[in-house]
Scaffold this motif. Structure first.
Motif, mmCIF file in Angstrom:
data_model
loop_
_atom_site.group_PDB
_atom_site.id
_atom_site.type_symbol
_atom_site.label_atom_id
_atom_site.label_comp_id
_atom_site.label_asym_id
_atom_site.label_seq_id
_atom_site.Cartn_x
_atom_site.Cartn_y
_atom_site.Cartn_z
ATOM 1 N N PRO A 1 1.371 8.644 1.676
ATOM 2 C CA PRO A 1 2.413 8.445 2.687
ATOM 3 C C PRO A 1 3.369 7.332 2.256
ATOM 4 C CG PRO A 1 0.332 7.507 3.403
ATOM 5 C CD PRO A 1 0.032 8.262 2.150
ATOM 6 N N TRP A 2 4.557 7.306 2.841
ATOM 7 C CA TRP A 2 5.592 6.363 2.415
ATOM 8 C C TRP A 2 5.154 4.915 2.552
ATOM 9 C CZ3 TRP A 2 7.295 2.918 6.025
ATOM 10 C CH2 TRP A 2 7.027 3.224 7.376
ATOM 11 N N TRP A 3 4.291 4.632 3.537
ATOM 12 C CA TRP A 3 3.888 3.248 3.779
ATOM 13 C C TRP A 3 2.797 2.764 2.810
ATOM 14 C CZ3 TRP A 3 -1.206 3.689 4.695
ATOM 15 C CH2 TRP A 3 -1.672 4.844 5.332
ATOM 16 N N THR B 1 0.391 1.848 -6.664
ATOM 17 C CA THR B 1 1.345 1.915 -7.776
ATOM 18 C C THR B 1 1.987 3.279 -7.913
ATOM 19 O OG1 THR B 1 -0.378 2.547 -9.353
ATOM 20 C CG2 THR B 1 0.039 0.175 -9.064
ATOM 21 N N HIS B 2 1.321 4.330 -7.398
ATOM 22 C CA HIS B 2 1.843 5.684 -7.568
ATOM 23 C C HIS B 2 1.792 6.438 -6.247
ATOM 24 C CE1 HIS B 2 1.399 4.603 -11.763
ATOM 25 N NE2 HIS B 2 2.015 5.729 -12.117
ATOM 26 N N LYS B 3 2.686 7.426 -6.169
ATOM 27 C CA LYS B 3 2.823 8.210 -4.944
ATOM 28 C C LYS B 3 1.901 9.421 -4.908
ATOM 29 C CE LYS B 3 6.222 11.094 -2.493
ATOM 30 N NZ LYS B 3 5.759 10.673 -1.159
ATOM 31 N N ALA B 4 1.766 10.142 -6.055
ATOM 32 C CA ALA B 4 1.035 11.412 -6.036
ATOM 33 C C ALA B 4 0.203 11.590 -7.294
ATOM 34 C CB ALA B 4 2.027 12.571 -5.884
ATOM 35 N N LEU B 5 -0.826 12.428 -7.187
ATOM 36 C CA LEU B 5 -1.629 12.815 -8.354
ATOM 37 C C LEU B 5 -2.180 14.204 -8.150
ATOM 38 C CD1 LEU B 5 -5.194 11.275 -8.541
ATOM 39 C CD2 LEU B 5 -3.937 11.468 -6.407
ATOM 40 N N SER B 6 -2.467 14.858 -9.261
ATOM 41 C CA SER B 6 -3.122 16.161 -9.232
ATOM 42 C C SER B 6 -4.004 16.288 -10.457
ATOM 43 C CB SER B 6 -2.085 17.291 -9.195
ATOM 44 O OG SER B 6 -1.298 17.273 -10.378
ATOM 45 N N TRP C 1 6.590 5.993 -7.714
ATOM 46 C CA TRP C 1 7.481 6.010 -6.547
ATOM 47 C C TRP C 1 8.925 6.361 -6.927
ATOM 48 C CZ3 TRP C 1 5.401 6.251 -1.933
ATOM 49 C CH2 TRP C 1 4.104 5.745 -1.752
ATOM 50 N N ARG C 2 9.241 6.324 -8.212
ATOM 51 C CA ARG C 2 10.579 6.721 -8.663
ATOM 52 C C ARG C 2 10.637 8.208 -9.018
ATOM 53 N NH1 ARG C 2 9.579 1.929 -11.294
ATOM 54 N NH2 ARG C 2 9.089 3.034 -13.230
ATOM 55 N N PHE D 1 -3.698 4.595 -5.565
ATOM 56 C CA PHE D 1 -3.138 5.394 -4.484
ATOM 57 C C PHE D 1 -3.759 4.913 -3.180
ATOM 58 C CE2 PHE D 1 -3.418 7.723 -8.391
ATOM 59 C CZ PHE D 1 -2.167 8.298 -8.540
ATOM 60 N N ALA D 2 -3.001 4.975 -2.121
ATOM 61 C CA ALA D 2 -3.480 4.498 -0.827
ATOM 62 C C ALA D 2 -3.208 5.532 0.248
ATOM 63 C CB ALA D 2 -2.823 3.165 -0.484
#
Length: 295
Positions: free
Chosen positions: A11-13, A20-25, A36-37, A74-75
């Motif tokens: 999530p954005w927060w 450090t990162h937004k997504a993973l697979s 995040w970029r 990731f959070a």
């Protein structure tokens, strides 16, 4: 078997909690992470050194991964999402590690088989390698999550590093059973009566130093004959590589005759203790021209 598919987008927060990162697979080949970029980076499974580090943060979980390319975190994961991540991660990570682990175990087994009876000195020379292997060995996988063939690789690896004496004992027992079966006819006929079980063990055990304790008339000479015949028949030694020692000339002569007449073995050096001492002293250049007396 657990699913190998896993995708997650924070999530954005989550960045407020130092994610450090937004997504993973996950895929069988690699882990794909997105910062995040919006920039993607692939992490090879072999380059991930440990299992995920999972910490609780208020009402959610934070996951961190360490690799040769650096750490990523990731959070915002819920408990069920973490459980899915762990199952998928375990399947891919352990499968990738199993190849190198299996290769090392195979190398150890082949070395043991090549040596025959694996001596204590051989085992001690391997100890530093085993210590290094244990340091890079992944922990045992969770029970029931992985294919049986993968589980078996890690179970055997941990048996090797955690119970090395049991592993060594089992390999020796397998060798002894094999050679006793293969050379049974020899031990049945090498003397007028078949050798006993303990005599046969004394013939085939190839430790760095063997001490056989036996009383008078229990078949010591028969055991020596069996040992010589076994070494030659199995190709472990040639006649001119074997030295037999006796206390007196009569016993030495009897052993030599039994080798030649009963077994057809010639070329084995048979001597007395005092005669051998005389030869050794002469070769060292000492001024000794009499057999060394025993007191």
């Amino acid at each position: 078997m657990s699913s190998s598919v896993f995708q997650y987008s924070s999530p954005w927060w989550a960045r407020w909690f130092k994610a450090t990162h937004k997504a993973l697979s996950f895929s069988p080949e690699h882990i794909l992470v997105t910062n995040w970029r919006g920039e993607n980076c692939q992490l090879n499974w072999d380059g991930v050194s440990t299992l995920p580090d999972i910490t609780s943060r208020l009402w959610f979980k934070q996951v961190s991964l360490s690799s040769v390319n650096g750490g990523v975190s990731f959070a915002g994961l819920a408990k069920k999402e973490v459980e899915r991540l762990q199952r998928a991660f375990n399947l891919h990570w352990y499968t990738a590690k199993a190849t190198s682990v299996h290769a090392y175990i195979t190398q150890v087994d082949e070395l043991i088989a090549q040596k025959g009876y694996f001596r204590t000195s051989h085992w001690l020379s391997m100890q530093s390698e085993l210590d290094a292997f244990e340091k890079r060995l992944p922990p045992l996988p969770p029970e029931g999550e992985l294919p049986n063939v993968i589980d078996a690789v890690f179970a055997k690896a941990w048996t090797l590093v955690s119970q090395p004496q049991w592993y060594l004992k089992r390999s020796r027992e397998q060798y002894i059973h094999s050679v006793l079966t293969q050379h049974a006819a020899l031990f049945d006929t090498v003397e007028s009566m078949p050798l006993t079980e303990k005599q046969r063990l004394a013939c085939v055990i190839d430790e760095d130093n063997n001490l056989v304790l036996a009383g008078a008339g229990t078949g010591k000479t028969s055991t020596v004959m069996g040992r010589v015949a076994f070494l030659i028949q199995s190709g472990k030694a040639k006649p001119d590589e074997i030295l037999l020692l006796a206390y007196g000339n009569k016993a030495a002569k009897a052993m030599k005759e039994r080798l030649a007449q009963r077994l057809g073995i010639n070329g084995v050096a048979v001597n007395t203790l005092s005669g051998t001492e005389y030869c050794w002293s002469s070769r060292r250049g000492n001024a000794v021209h009499q057999p060394v007396s025993r007191r």
